[in-house]
Design a protein around this motif. Structure first.
Motif, mmCIF file in Angstrom:
data_model
loop_
_atom_site.group_PDB
_atom_site.id
_atom_site.type_symbol
_atom_site.label_atom_id
_atom_site.label_comp_id
_atom_site.label_asym_id
_atom_site.label_seq_id
_atom_site.Cartn_x
_atom_site.Cartn_y
_atom_site.Cartn_z
ATOM 1 N N UNK A 172 41.137 43.669 37.510
ATOM 2 C CA UNK A 172 42.476 44.092 37.105
ATOM 3 C C UNK A 172 42.941 43.180 35.963
ATOM 4 N N UNK A 187 45.531 40.432 36.240
ATOM 5 C CA UNK A 187 45.189 39.129 36.818
ATOM 6 C C UNK A 187 44.988 38.093 35.719
ATOM 7 N N UNK A 203 38.559 30.335 35.944
ATOM 8 C CA UNK A 203 39.204 30.393 37.259
ATOM 9 C C UNK A 203 39.382 31.810 37.789
ATOM 10 N N UNK A 204 39.376 32.799 36.892
ATOM 11 C CA UNK A 204 39.632 34.169 37.361
ATOM 12 C C UNK A 204 38.462 35.106 37.035
ATOM 13 N N UNK A 233 34.738 33.997 38.613
ATOM 14 C CA UNK A 233 34.588 34.210 40.059
ATOM 15 C C UNK A 233 34.646 35.685 40.452
ATOM 16 N N UNK A 234 35.508 36.444 39.786
ATOM 17 C CA UNK A 234 35.627 37.850 40.172
ATOM 18 C C UNK A 234 34.445 38.684 39.693
ATOM 19 N N UNK A 283 33.150 39.961 50.017
ATOM 20 C CA UNK A 283 34.204 39.967 51.016
ATOM 21 C C UNK A 283 35.563 39.821 50.342
ATOM 22 N N UNK A 284 35.558 39.034 49.293
ATOM 23 C CA UNK A 284 36.768 38.790 48.540
ATOM 24 C C UNK A 284 37.312 40.072 47.914
ATOM 25 N N UNK A 312 37.228 43.121 48.899
ATOM 26 C CA UNK A 312 37.712 44.217 49.736
ATOM 27 C C UNK A 312 39.224 44.158 49.830
ATOM 28 N N UNK A 313 39.877 44.960 49.050
ATOM 29 C CA UNK A 313 41.334 44.935 49.054
ATOM 30 C C UNK A 313 41.887 46.198 49.674
#
Lengths: 309, 361
Positions: free
Chosen positions: A202, A205, A222-223, A226-227, A305-306, A308-309
């Motif tokens: 997104x 973010x 930082x964003x 990792x994503x 796992x992160x 899964x929103x």
């Protein structure tokens, strides 16, 4: 999957007819029916040969025949002989280097396409990235031979420009040539999963990170990074697994010192007619690939796992 | 009022599209300021130029006396609550709230205490260890608020923060945002398309249409004295009747209203400026009163027919067509004890007060 189908069917046959009838009408049955051609194909083409290799690997080699005496001597040789150990380690090293180089080079390309190419042009870019696939893998490897060869494109260009006096020899028929060729061949496989992961981020973010005081570089660190890790892990797996067992490239551009595990297996099977040792080498290589892949799959699960929103 | 933000002659073009057309506004220190308008009016673009996500095509923005030209978002004394909340999905609630504290010179323990304090302020005490992706919409919004407020910005920018919440939660968050704003005392700039929300929460509202501010006023003035028909239609419900201005005579304006006769209006009833000629008058549903049997009128009386009845429980909305007019007027009546609800087709008398009219020329 074929095995699951067989297991599901059996209790139904043994049990009352009504249950069999109910099973036949159920969604599970139609699902199994739909996958059965693929499952059968996979069973015949994958499971059976795999079982044969596993079986061969614990048999004894006789001269031009295979003797039905169970033994673990093949594994002892495969893991104990320094020659095979060296080939295996070289395969791991080449594969790891190729993966590293490919992913490091693929990330900026994927990033550029995802963040800096206008949405209407993205599919064109992805299309262009897949252009190498239009030519057969074998031909691409041959082309690299032409490029890297003694009188090849690289050497003749450098000599014409006066940068070197005599042809470079460290770029063909060794590990370097294998790494260069494989990295090029697998680049699209690495770009695509990273691109998909980046596309899913997104964009607000990234703005939020900047709004909270971070520069573009730290926002990436930082964003974005990792994503996008699930894509990176996928790229690593997609490149690592096939390259470790690659046969054509080391055979054509690797030379004697660039030989990898698949070349050793081929040698045992087709030249020395030692099926058991060849099988033991193959099974060992598969076990190592499986172990490495499981580590990455576990990592991916953590990153996924992160998401899964 | 000391201005914290000064926006001067701001224009923004996207290619040929003129998104902001000369915005001039001062926003005061500690003010709850709303940018209200339909989608595509440029309110979000204006907010993003203040945050630094869009650069200006023309004009200047000063925040806290400092020219913002070329200053990136991470160097501005503003923080934003995004419409999507933009909660980092790979971090916990506490890591989200503490995201902007990386360069803060305080010790980790002090920072953790600050995070806990910020979470407590938004009613999420003890949620710090949760994974951000496991939060509900309302909780995400609170995290986004805490994450912005912990940095103690001079200005908090809110981009339609309540639009994704259901009605109950939205009403709750409206009063909570108001409370928070009073508590922290900083300027809030809210972008919204919901006129009711803007009226409830703001000290002042800028109504925007097509890249321009149509009216900038406190809620009461905006509601009572809209400067144009467009503003009046956007804020609440307003009835319009055709009118013609006979004479403009200093503080007095003589107007002939269709169906209601001649009225004499004061100059402030024409906030958009008066001139003779054709125009229209507007009045709110609650300024008209239906006269039930035996009630004596205050002000003037018109007669008409009830065409529509909408029963809301506490209120009933009537559509009444006055004699000599062909448009129904919306009238809201409180359902007091003993007061009956009229039926369609009934004749009725309507009391109205010329002082409640607004004239649009």
């Amino acid at each position: 999957m074929g095995a699951t189908g067989a297991n599901r069917g059996q209790p139904a046959i043994m049990d009352a007819k009504t249950r069999w009838g109910r099973f036949r009408r159920s969604e599970a049955a139609s699902g199994l029916l739909l996958i059965s051609p693929t499952a059968l194909y996979a069973l015949l083409m994958l499971a059976v040969p795999l079982a044969a290799i596993l079986l061969y690997s614990v048999l004894t080699d006789g001269y031009l025949t295979v003797e039905w005496t169970p033994t673990l001597a093949n594994y002892a040789e495969a893991w104990g002989d320094p020659l095979y150990r060296q080939v295996m380690l070289r395969s791991l090293f080449v594969s790891a280097t190729v993966t590293l180089v490919t992913v490091l080079l693929a990330y900026p390309v994927a990033y550029y396409v995802s963040f800096h190419v206008s949405p209407s042009r993205k599919s064109l870019w992805l299309f262009l990235i897949t252009i190498p696939f239009w030519t057969s893998y074998l031909i691409r490897v041959f082309l690299w031979k032409v490029i890297l060869g003694f009188n090849g494109v690289v050497n003749s260009s450098l000599m014409t420009l006066g940068i070197i006096d005599e042809p470079l020899t460290f770029i063909l028929y060794n590990v370097n040539a294998v790494v260069i060729t494989l990295a090029h061949a697998y680049a699209p496989f690495a770009i695509l999963p990273i691109f998909v992961a980046l596309e899913k981020i997104d964009r607000s973010l990234l703005e939020a990170s900047q709004d909270l005081g971070e520069s573009r570089l730290l926002t990436f660190w930082r964003v974005t990074l990792p994503l996008s890790m699930p894509g990176v892990v996928a790229a690593v797996l997609i490149v690592f697994i096939p390259t470790i067992g690659d046969y054509v490239t080391p055979q054509l551009v690797g030379g004697p010192e660039g030989r990898m595990i698949s070349n050793a297996i081929q040698l045992q099977y087709l030249r020395l007619d030692n099926y058991p040792l060849g099988s033991a080498l193959a099974v060992s290589a598969m076990a190592i690939v499986t172990a490495v892949s499981l580590v990455f799959l576990f990592l991916n699960r953590r990153f996924l796992r992160v998401r899964q929103q | 009022m000391k201005p914290i933000i000064q926006i001067r002659d701001v224009h923004k073009y996207y290619g040929d599209y003129h998104a902001l057309r000369g915005i001039n506004v001062d926003i005061g220190e500690g003010e709850f300021f709303s940018l209200l308008g339909p989608s595509g009016c440029g309110k979000t673009t204006l907010l993003r130029t203040i945050a630094g996500f869009e650069d200006l095509s023309q004009g200047t923005i000063h925040i806290d006396g400092r020219l913002m030209e070329g200053v990136p978002p991470n160097k501005r004394p503003t923080n934003m609550v995004f419409q999507s909340y933009a909660i980092f999905p790979h971090l916990t609630v506490a890591e989200n709230v503490g995201f902007g504290l990386r360069r803060d010179p305080r010790t980790p323990a002090q920072k953790a205490a600050a995070v806990e304090e910020a979470l407590e302020m938004v009613g999420l005490k003890g949620y710090g260890g949760r994974a951000a992706h496991a939060l509900s919409g309302g909780q995400r919004q609170r995290v986004a608020l805490a994450r912005a407020l912990i940095l103690k910005p001079r200005v908090l920018l809110l981009d339609e923060p309540l639009s994704a919440l259901d009605k109950k939660l939205r009403e709750q968050m409206q009063s909570e945002l108001r409370r928070l704003q009073r508590q922290v005392g900083i300027t809030f700039i809210l972008v919204t398309h919901d006129q009711e929300e803007a009226l409830i929460m703001s000290d002042r509202i800028a109504v925007m249409f097509e890249g321009q501010i149509a009216q900038l006023a406190p809620p009461q003035e905006l509601y009572r004295r809209p400067v144009t028909r467009q503003v009046a239609e956007f804020i609440g419900v307003m009835n319009f009747l055709p009118a013609s201005v006979a004479t403009v005579n200093g503080a007095r304006i003589d107007v002939e209203v269709a169906g209601l006769g001649t009225v004499e209006l004061a100059a402030e009833q024409c906030p958009g400026g008066a001139r003779s000629g054709k125009g229209s008058v507007g009045f709110r549903p609650e300024t008209l009163t239906i006269l039930f049997e035996g009630e004596t009128p205050r002000g003037r009386v018109a007669e008409g027919t009830v065409e529509e009845v909408t029963y809301y429980g506490d209120m009933t909305y009537y559509g009444v067509v006055p004699d000599g007019v062909d448009v129904p007027l919306t009238i809201s009546m409180r359902n007091l004890v003993g007061r009956r609800v009229l039926e369609r087709g009934e004749r009725t008398r309507v009391a109205w007060d010329p002082a409640a009219l607004v004239l649009f020329c």
